[in-house]
Motif scaffolding. Structure first.
Motif, PDB file in Angstrom:
ATOM      1  N   ILE A 293     -18.985  -1.509  -2.391  1.00 30.31           N
ATOM      2  CA  ILE A 293     -19.639  -1.766  -1.111  1.00 30.31           C
ATOM      3  C   ILE A 293     -18.974  -0.919  -0.049  1.00 30.31           C
ATOM      4  CG2 ILE A 293     -18.137  -3.725  -0.533  1.00 30.31           C
ATOM      5  CD1 ILE A 293     -20.606  -5.051   0.753  1.00 30.31           C
ATOM      6  N   GLN A 294     -19.757  -0.406   0.877  1.00 25.22           N
ATOM      7  CA  GLN A 294     -19.258   0.375   2.007  1.00 25.22           C
ATOM      8  C   GLN A 294     -19.635  -0.359   3.284  1.00 25.22           C
ATOM      9  OE1 GLN A 294     -21.299   4.065   1.252  1.00 25.22           O
ATOM     10  NE2 GLN A 294     -19.858   4.696  -0.334  1.00 25.22           N
ATOM     11  N   SER A 296     -18.920  -0.914   7.834  1.00 26.99           N
ATOM     12  CA  SER A 296     -18.350  -0.615   9.147  1.00 26.99           C
ATOM     13  C   SER A 296     -18.201  -1.934   9.876  1.00 26.99           C
ATOM     14  CB  SER A 296     -19.262   0.333   9.938  1.00 26.99           C
ATOM     15  OG  SER A 296     -18.814   0.459  11.277  1.00 26.99           O
ATOM     16  N   GLY A 297     -17.012  -2.186  10.413  1.00 30.54           N
ATOM     17  CA  GLY A 297     -16.762  -3.435  11.114  1.00 30.54           C
ATOM     18  C   GLY A 297     -15.425  -3.381  11.815  1.00 30.54           C
ATOM     19  N   PRO A 298     -14.830  -4.525  12.170  1.00 27.40           N
ATOM     20  CA  PRO A 298     -13.485  -4.523  12.763  1.00 27.40           C
ATOM     21  C   PRO A 298     -12.492  -3.857  11.825  1.00 27.40           C
ATOM     22  CG  PRO A 298     -14.517  -6.686  12.949  1.00 27.40           C
ATOM     23  CD  PRO A 298     -15.387  -5.884  12.050  1.00 27.40           C
ATOM     24  N   PHE A 299     -11.498  -3.155  12.373  1.00 28.84           N
ATOM     25  CA  PHE A 299     -10.634  -2.320  11.547  1.00 28.84           C
ATOM     26  C   PHE A 299      -9.804  -3.108  10.538  1.00 28.84           C
ATOM     27  CE2 PHE A 299      -7.579  -3.310  14.934  1.00 28.84           C
ATOM     28  CZ  PHE A 299      -6.421  -3.526  14.217  1.00 28.84           C
ATOM     29  N   ASN A 300      -9.490  -4.363  10.808  1.00 32.54           N
ATOM     30  CA  ASN A 300      -8.680  -5.129   9.864  1.00 32.54           C
ATOM     31  C   ASN A 300      -9.517  -6.078   9.010  1.00 32.54           C
ATOM     32  OD1 ASN A 300      -9.243  -6.606  12.149  1.00 32.54           O
ATOM     33  ND2 ASN A 300      -7.296  -7.695  12.170  1.00 32.54           N
ATOM     34  N   MET A 301     -10.818  -5.814   8.915  1.00 28.35           N
ATOM     35  CA  MET A 301     -11.666  -6.534   7.968  1.00 28.35           C
ATOM     36  C   MET A 301     -11.352  -6.025   6.563  1.00 28.35           C
ATOM     37  SD  MET A 301     -15.810  -7.006   7.967  1.00 28.35           S
ATOM     38  CE  MET A 301     -15.787  -8.553   8.908  1.00 28.35           C
ATOM     39  N   VAL A 302     -11.306  -6.934   5.600  1.00 26.72           N
ATOM     40  CA  VAL A 302     -10.923  -6.590   4.235  1.00 26.72           C
ATOM     41  C   VAL A 302     -12.099  -6.857   3.300  1.00 26.72           C
ATOM     42  CG1 VAL A 302      -9.348  -7.094   2.333  1.00 26.72           C
ATOM     43  CG2 VAL A 302      -8.511  -7.130   4.700  1.00 26.72           C
ATOM     44  N   LYS A 303     -12.395  -5.890   2.431  1.00 28.25           N
ATOM     45  CA  LYS A 303     -13.439  -6.101   1.432  1.00 28.25           C
ATOM     46  C   LYS A 303     -12.801  -6.386   0.079  1.00 28.25           C
ATOM     47  CE  LYS A 303     -14.125  -1.158   0.326  1.00 28.25           C
ATOM     48  NZ  LYS A 303     -15.106  -0.042   0.321  1.00 28.25           N
ATOM     49  N   TYR A 310     -20.699  -8.741  -6.737  1.00 30.27           N
ATOM     50  CA  TYR A 310     -20.220  -9.866  -5.925  1.00 30.27           C
ATOM     51  C   TYR A 310     -19.122  -9.366  -4.988  1.00 30.27           C
ATOM     52  CZ  TYR A 310     -22.686 -13.052  -9.075  1.00 30.27           C
ATOM     53  OH  TYR A 310     -23.651 -13.714  -9.799  1.00 30.27           O
ATOM     54  N   PHE A 311     -19.378  -9.454  -3.681  1.00 30.34           N
ATOM     55  CA  PHE A 311     -18.441  -8.913  -2.698  1.00 30.34           C
ATOM     56  C   PHE A 311     -18.195  -9.924  -1.582  1.00 30.34           C
ATOM     57  CE2 PHE A 311     -20.887  -5.371  -4.467  1.00 30.34           C
ATOM     58  CZ  PHE A 311     -19.873  -4.574  -4.977  1.00 30.34           C
ATOM     59  N   THR A 312     -17.047  -9.762  -0.931  1.00 28.27           N
ATOM     60  CA  THR A 312     -16.714 -10.569   0.245  1.00 28.27           C
ATOM     61  C   THR A 312     -16.101  -9.673   1.302  1.00 28.27           C
ATOM     62  OG1 THR A 312     -16.288 -12.551  -1.096  1.00 28.27           O
ATOM     63  CG2 THR A 312     -15.370 -12.517   1.123  1.00 28.27           C
ATOM     64  N   LEU A 313     -16.559  -9.834   2.532  1.00 29.41           N
ATOM     65  CA  LEU A 313     -15.928  -9.206   3.690  1.00 29.41           C
ATOM     66  C   LEU A 313     -15.203 -10.322   4.448  1.00 29.41           C
ATOM     67  CD1 LEU A 313     -18.802  -6.846   4.925  1.00 29.41           C
ATOM     68  CD2 LEU A 313     -16.801  -6.249   3.533  1.00 29.41           C
ATOM     69  N   ARG A 314     -13.902 -10.156   4.621  1.00 30.80           N
ATOM     70  CA  ARG A 314     -13.070 -11.225   5.201  1.00 30.80           C
ATOM     71  C   ARG A 314     -12.350 -10.692   6.441  1.00 30.80           C
ATOM     72  NH1 ARG A 314     -10.821 -12.124   1.018  1.00 30.80           N
ATOM     73  NH2 ARG A 314     -11.894 -13.995   0.298  1.00 30.80           N
TER      74      ARG A 314
END
Length: 445
Positions: A293-294, A296-303, A310-314
């Protein structure tokens, strides 16, 4: 302007850059006495992470696709007393190779920082996002709906940059294979193999007030502003790549298809500082292998991934990173491969708003009487009557419930209505959920 000059000097010092796009936004805070605070964020992408550091100095990495692009962010926070118009632009050297002949690039931001009469503070720009490289097979129809979220409730429109003298672009040749509507929807239709390749996309996104307002400068002078005049212009630039034809254009075969619980495009999430949001994303592709998954979001968001598709952006926002009382776009696409071919899903974007009592300001139209326009935010747990006003337009609530927001919307609206009436609002008040998103949240350690 000193900062702009410094950035320009840093940028021209790197002559081998391969630029792949940018999004530049700003958020204005409330006016305190004679001063106000605003935050500017630039998300800038090059073919390697080292190039971003050479241009912006201290940057924070968001995400990268090895060998293609690296997306970084730089943030400035200012406290200022100059409520006025501003324009800034940058002219680094070279776009990545592209089929529409765009070489040297420019991007700019124009923002009107006089105090608005409808929200009692300066304007904030539209909030949008994009990953640096959007790709589609040459034989497949694809519509790209850009996120058009405006914190002030303004009308957002898009167009291609067209004026070199105004620093909208350096070479303003639009991609022949991609059309854009004023509603910020980009459309690609199947084309011949001769049009395959990469294209530089240079858009201008603008916000317009929904009715006439008054703007006030620091010296007290006022100006009338009509809905036909933009408040902000921001550059939205990225690479659009037309790949070789796919065996099938059906989503879920070669091109990944999103499945629940992936949030819908435009969904909104509300969290507090130091809370963690987890955005769950699922995708499938029966004839290709999902590889990642690619975003763009806040710089310290973790994928992260818990298995194929199955993916999570945290993300956990903190006060020190200027996240409070701001809305952050998060955009993502899933990628898959089959043999040597690469396939990308549609682009989806959501908004995450960070605040202790989260709400989005909805500007109030000029009142017919002398009543001052007011926007009220009420938590469901309130026990004291809210302030009474004849001019409340929108109430934004932080809701904690075990109800299904989609399947039980009518019941939830009735529960909110009953709570507001109990709190002192009129018995004939009408409640309707304009939008909602579902996310898992956990308290930060």
């Amino acid at each position: 302007m000193l900062l702009s000059v410094l950035l320009l000097l840093l940028m021209v010092s790197w002559t081998e850059a391969a630029y792949t796009g940018t999004v530049f936004t700003h958020t204005a805070k409330d006016v305190q006495g004679s001063s106000f605070t605003f935050v500017r964020r630039i998300k800038l992408s090059f073919s390697s992470c080292a190039e971003g550091d050479s241009y912006l100095g201290s940057t924070n990495k968001i995400d990268e696709s090895s060998g293609e692009w690296c997306l970084k962010e730089h943030t400035w926070k200012f406290t200022d007393q100059n409520l006025d118009y501003r324009c800034e632009w940058w002219t680094p050297p070279t776009w990545v190779n592209n089929s529409n002949g765009v070489s040297t690039f420019k991007f700019r931001i124009i923002y009107e920082l006089k105090k608005r009469s409808d929200i009692n503070r300066p304007n904030s720009s539209p909030q949008t996002g994009i990953i640096p490289l959007i790709r589609v097979p040459s034989n497949c129809q694809r519509d790209i709906n850009l996120l058009t979220f405006d914190p002030d409730g303004d009308n957002v429109q898009c167009r291609y940059g067209s004026n070199p003298s105004d620093y909208e672009c350096y070479i303003c040749t639009a991609p022949s294979v991609l059309s854009v509507s004023s509603a910020c929807s980009l459309s690609f239709s199947p084309t011949s193999s001769s049009n395959e390749g990469s294209y530089a996309v240079q858009l201008m996104m603008e916000d317009f007030p929904r009715w006439s307002i008054t703007l006030t400068r620091s010296d007290g002078s006022t100006y009338s502003w009509s809905p036909s005049n933009f408040m902000t212009q921001i550059s939205v630039q990225f690479v659009f790549k037309v790949d070789p034809a796919a065996p099938s254009c059906t989503a879920g075969e070669y091109l990944p298809r999103f499945l629940p619980p992936t949030p819908e495009h435009g969904a909104q999430f509300f969290i507090d500082l130091n809370e963690t949001i987890e955005i769950s994303i699922r995708a499938e592709a029966t004839q290709s292998v999902i590889t990642g998954i690619q975003f763009s979001g806040p710089f310290n968001m973790v994928k992260s991934s818990s298995g194929s598709g199955y993916f999570t952006l945290r993300w956990t926002p903190s006060f020190g990173q200027n996240n409070d009382d701001e809305s952050h776009p998060v955009c993502f696409a899933v990628q898959a491969t089959a043999s040597s071919s690469v396939y990308q899903s549609e682009l989806r974007c959501v908004i995450v708003t960070v605040s202790n009592i989260p709400f989005i300001v909805t500007p109030s139209p000029p009142p017919k009487t002398s009543v001052t326009p007011t926007t009220v935010a009420l938590p469901l747990t309130t026990t004291s009557p809210p302030p009474k006003t004849s001019h409340v337009k929108v109430v934004k609530l932080k809701i904690k419930t075990s109800m299904s927001l989609k399947d039980k919307q009518d019941e939830l609206e009735k529960a909110i209505q009953d709570q507001l009436i109990t709190g002192g609002l009129p018995a004939d008040i009408k409640v309707h959920l304009l939008s909602f998103g579902i996310a898992n949240k956990t308290a930060a350690p």
